[in-house]
Design an enzyme around this catalytic site. Structure first.
Site, mmCIF file in Angstrom:
data_model
loop_
_atom_site.group_PDB
_atom_site.id
_atom_site.type_symbol
_atom_site.label_atom_id
_atom_site.label_comp_id
_atom_site.label_asym_id
_atom_site.label_seq_id
_atom_site.Cartn_x
_atom_site.Cartn_y
_atom_site.Cartn_z
ATOM 1 C CD GLU A 193 -2.495 1.387 2.648
ATOM 2 O OE1 GLU A 193 -2.625 2.519 3.173
ATOM 3 O OE2 GLU A 193 -2.951 0.342 3.170
ATOM 4 C CE LYS A 207 -6.366 1.842 7.825
ATOM 5 N NZ LYS A 207 -5.947 3.020 7.041
#
Length: 218
Positions: free
Chosen positions: A46, A138
């Site tokens: 990411e 998340k």
């Protein structure tokens, strides 16, 4: 355009459950970090959307990955609005990560069949995100919520898949605690890609550090 289906992204994330989180204005540094992580075994990475022209840097990394790391899945984090999500999808992002849930971002990702991993901190937020098709939550901020929250969440909602970000250390104690509580994957930033290593540009040390962390969970 994304190279990988979201089902492939999800499965790869669960198979190699550590996601490095990184941002830099230096393209050369980004390329070396990407290379070291890939050599260590990372397959989902990411890049944080931070700073001016971050999207241009991301575009260059996507080109590099397509040439040099054909099975590396690149996504982007800290996306809070649909316009920015659409921009990164056009540049080849394979998944979108947000610090919070946004229905409009979810819609953009769903239309393109791209994985959306929003940050959630309550069971209501998690249920809302899942009702919009979110497959992996998340859990953020992890250092505030703690492993006990994951354990408590999994009792009434065992179907929820959790990526913990914040408060995770690349150590046996930390990783065993989080995964033991029920986390399915973790995202780690500066605790894995340390400022000291980056300052020294010691890419071999970074590769070794990431490889050791992966050995604890794979």
């Amino acid at each position: 355009m994304a190279r990988f289906s979201r089902l492939h992204v999800y499965q790869t994330l669960l198979d190699v459950p550590i996601v490095p989180l990184f941002s830099s204005q230096d393209l050369d540094v980004c390329k070396n970090v990407l290379s070291a992580c890939y050599k260590a075994g990372i397959r989902v990475f990411e890049l944080t959307n931070r700073g001016d022209f971050a999207h241009e840097l991301f575009a260059e990394l996507v080109k590099t990955a397509r040439t040099d790391y054909p099975d590396l899945i690149l996504g982007v984090g800290t996306i809070i609005d649909p316009a920015t999500a659409a921009l990164y999808l056009q540049l080849g992002a394979n998944f979108i990560v947000s610090p919070s849930f946004d229905a409009d971002v979810a819609k953009v990702c769903n239309l393109r069949k791209i994985g959306y991993l929003p940050g959630c901190a309550t069971l209501t937020e998690i249920s809302t995100a899942e009702s919009w098709g979110v497959e992996i939550i998340k859990l953020f901020p992890g250092d505030t919520l703690g492993p006990s929250f994951v354990k408590a969440l999994k009792a009434p909602m065992p179907w929820t898949t959790v990526l913990v970000t914040g408060g995770v250390e690349p150590t046996e104690e930390s990783l065993s605690t989080w995964f033991g509580a029920g986390a399915d994957a973790v995202g780690i930033g500066s605790r894995l890609l340390t400022p000291e290593i980056l300052q020294k540009k010691d890419w071999e040390a970074l590769e070794h550090r990431v490889k050791n962390a992966l050995a604890l969970v794979c």
